[in-house]
Design a protein around this motif. Structure first.
Motif, PDB file in Angstrom:
ATOM      1  N   TYR A 155       0.866  -1.173   0.000  1.00  0.00           N
ATOM      2  CA  TYR A 155       0.000   0.000   0.000  1.00  0.00           C
ATOM      3  C   TYR A 155       0.905   1.226   0.000  1.00  0.00           C
ATOM      4  CZ  TYR A 155      -3.058   3.646   1.864  1.00  0.00           C
ATOM      5  OH  TYR A 155      -3.738   4.815   2.073  1.00  0.00           O
ATOM      6  N   LYS A 156       0.833   1.989  -1.071  1.00  0.00           N
ATOM      7  CA  LYS A 156       1.613   3.220  -1.193  1.00  0.00           C
ATOM      8  C   LYS A 156       0.630   4.381  -1.091  1.00  0.00           C
ATOM      9  CE  LYS A 156       4.567   0.772  -4.345  1.00  0.00           C
ATOM     10  NZ  LYS A 156       3.692  -0.193  -4.952  1.00  0.00           N
ATOM     11  N   LYS A 175      -4.963   6.019  -6.907  1.00  0.00           N
ATOM     12  CA  LYS A 175      -5.605   4.710  -6.918  1.00  0.00           C
ATOM     13  C   LYS A 175      -5.799   4.186  -8.348  1.00  0.00           C
ATOM     14  CE  LYS A 175      -9.088   2.149  -4.415  1.00  0.00           C
ATOM     15  NZ  LYS A 175     -10.162   2.201  -3.474  1.00  0.00           N
ATOM     16  N   THR A 176      -5.801   5.079  -9.314  1.00  0.00           N
ATOM     17  CA  THR A 176      -5.975   4.659 -10.707  1.00  0.00           C
ATOM     18  C   THR A 176      -4.760   3.877 -11.173  1.00  0.00           C
ATOM     19  OG1 THR A 176      -5.027   6.731 -11.480  1.00  0.00           O
ATOM     20  CG2 THR A 176      -7.428   6.637 -11.279  1.00  0.00           C
ATOM     21  N   ARG A 177      -4.980   3.063 -12.160  1.00  0.00           N
ATOM     22  CA  ARG A 177      -3.909   2.227 -12.699  1.00  0.00           C
ATOM     23  C   ARG A 177      -2.872   3.075 -13.431  1.00  0.00           C
ATOM     24  NH1 ARG A 177      -4.552  -3.010 -12.030  1.00  0.00           N
ATOM     25  NH2 ARG A 177      -6.628  -3.796 -11.681  1.00  0.00           N
ATOM     26  N   GLY A 178      -1.621   2.839 -13.144  1.00  0.00           N
ATOM     27  CA  GLY A 178      -0.531   3.515 -13.841  1.00  0.00           C
ATOM     28  C   GLY A 178      -0.016   2.644 -14.965  1.00  0.00           C
ATOM     29  N   LYS A 207      -1.295   2.543  -6.164  1.00  0.00           N
ATOM     30  CA  LYS A 207      -1.530   2.629  -4.718  1.00  0.00           C
ATOM     31  C   LYS A 207      -1.477   1.242  -4.080  1.00  0.00           C
ATOM     32  CE  LYS A 207      -4.359   5.687  -2.839  1.00  0.00           C
ATOM     33  NZ  LYS A 207      -3.754   6.486  -1.819  1.00  0.00           N
ATOM     34  N   TYR A 208      -2.113   0.264  -4.716  1.00  0.00           N
ATOM     35  CA  TYR A 208      -2.117  -1.118  -4.225  1.00  0.00           C
ATOM     36  C   TYR A 208      -1.434  -2.020  -5.236  1.00  0.00           C
ATOM     37  CZ  TYR A 208      -5.642   0.348  -0.838  1.00  0.00           C
ATOM     38  OH  TYR A 208      -6.303   0.989   0.168  1.00  0.00           O
ATOM     39  N   PHE A 209      -0.503  -2.825  -4.771  1.00  0.00           N
ATOM     40  CA  PHE A 209       0.132  -3.831  -5.619  1.00  0.00           C
ATOM     41  C   PHE A 209       0.074  -5.146  -4.859  1.00  0.00           C
ATOM     42  CE2 PHE A 209       3.833  -6.457  -6.581  1.00  0.00           C
ATOM     43  CZ  PHE A 209       3.618  -6.674  -7.937  1.00  0.00           C
ATOM     44  N   THR A 210      -0.523  -6.163  -5.470  1.00  0.00           N
ATOM     45  CA  THR A 210      -0.652  -7.465  -4.822  1.00  0.00           C
ATOM     46  C   THR A 210       0.141  -8.498  -5.595  1.00  0.00           C
ATOM     47  OG1 THR A 210      -2.871  -6.884  -4.067  1.00  0.00           O
ATOM     48  CG2 THR A 210      -2.282  -9.214  -4.011  1.00  0.00           C
ATOM     49  N   TYR A 211       0.985  -9.232  -4.879  1.00  0.00           N
ATOM     50  CA  TYR A 211       1.687 -10.358  -5.467  1.00  0.00           C
ATOM     51  C   TYR A 211       1.126 -11.626  -4.843  1.00  0.00           C
ATOM     52  CZ  TYR A 211       4.961 -14.002  -6.449  1.00  0.00           C
ATOM     53  OH  TYR A 211       5.486 -15.208  -6.842  1.00  0.00           O
ATOM     54  N   LEU A 212       0.545 -12.461  -5.669  1.00  0.00           N
ATOM     55  CA  LEU A 212       0.004 -13.745  -5.251  1.00  0.00           C
ATOM     56  C   LEU A 212       0.102 -14.659  -6.466  1.00  0.00           C
ATOM     57  CD1 LEU A 212      -1.377 -14.939  -2.688  1.00  0.00           C
ATOM     58  CD2 LEU A 212      -3.557 -14.366  -3.724  1.00  0.00           C
ATOM     59  N   PRO A 213       0.874 -15.744  -6.385  1.00  0.00           N
ATOM     60  CA  PRO A 213       1.013 -16.613  -7.551  1.00  0.00           C
ATOM     61  C   PRO A 213      -0.342 -17.113  -8.055  1.00  0.00           C
ATOM     62  CG  PRO A 213       2.591 -17.227  -5.849  1.00  0.00           C
ATOM     63  CD  PRO A 213       1.651 -16.217  -5.249  1.00  0.00           C
ATOM     64  N   LYS A 214      -0.419 -17.369  -9.370  1.00  0.00           N
ATOM     65  CA  LYS A 214      -1.662 -17.886  -9.975  1.00  0.00           C
ATOM     66  C   LYS A 214      -2.108 -19.139  -9.253  1.00  0.00           C
ATOM     67  CE  LYS A 214      -1.901 -16.670 -14.851  1.00  0.00           C
ATOM     68  NZ  LYS A 214      -3.091 -15.938 -14.930  1.00  0.00           N
TER      69      LYS A 214
END
Length: 186
Positions: free
Chosen positions: A48-49, A54-57, A64-71
């Motif tokens: 969480y930055k 909040k919009t996609r860059g 703002k939010y970046f989630t890492y979770l393997p498929k």
């Protein structure tokens, strides 16, 4: 940095945030939340930055939010805070901030990180606890309510607690408070 810490306190992380809730990078003004599987394994994280839009860059890590979770991996936030052997109610919420707000007020919450928790249904049915979704009155809330016995809130749990305090919660939730389950860094 002071504004960042004030922001975290407002978001229920307290003045000296509990490291079980998330890791704070003061220089970068980022909070990293670990995501866990049912057997207690660390499977991913969400960053969480607070100062990012909040919009996609152009790049996911600039959001703002970046989630890492393997498929094909199921991970949630909040399960690591549940005491071993706890058989009481677990509240299901959409986001990490809602879970933190719930825990800080004595409600054990698990965040499923999204509005379509269909893939979590079998996984959560393995838990011995009664699962009660805390839902917003929108499409995402209807999906979350599919777990049954849902309690509808006027908005996000964290927003409701910030705006109205405990007295703004539905009556069926207000009676569930237990100080012994409360995680607080105040």
């Amino acid at each position: 940095m002071t504004r960042f810490l004030e922001h975290l306190k407002l978001r229920s992380m307290g003045s000296l945030p509990d490291r079980r809730l998330g890791w704070i990078g003061l220089e970068e003004e980022v909070v990293t939340f670990n995501l866990w599987n049912l057997s207690g394994g660390l499977v991913g994280y969400q960053e969480y930055k607070w100062s990012k839009p909040k919009t996609r860059g152009n790049h996911p890590r600039d959001q703002k939010y970046f989630t890492y979770l393997p498929k094909e991996t199921i991970g949630v936030y909040g399960l690591h805070l549940v005491p071993e052997g706890y058989l009481g109610v677990l509240y299901l919420v959409e986001g990490i901030w809602e879970a933190i707000a719930g825990w800080s007020e004595g409600y054990p919450c698990i965040a499923v990180l999204g509005c379509n928790p269909k893939s979590y249904k079998n996984w959560l049915n393995c838990l011995p606890n009664k699962i009660v979704p805390l839902c917003q009155p929108d499409e995402a809330g209807k999906k979350l309510a599919s777990f049954g016995n849902a309690i509808y809130l006027g908005g996000d749990l964290d927003d409701c607690l910030i705006k109205y305090g405990r007295c703004g919660l539905p009556e069926e939730l207000a009676g569930e408070y237990d100080y012994s389950r409360c995680i607080s860094a105040y």
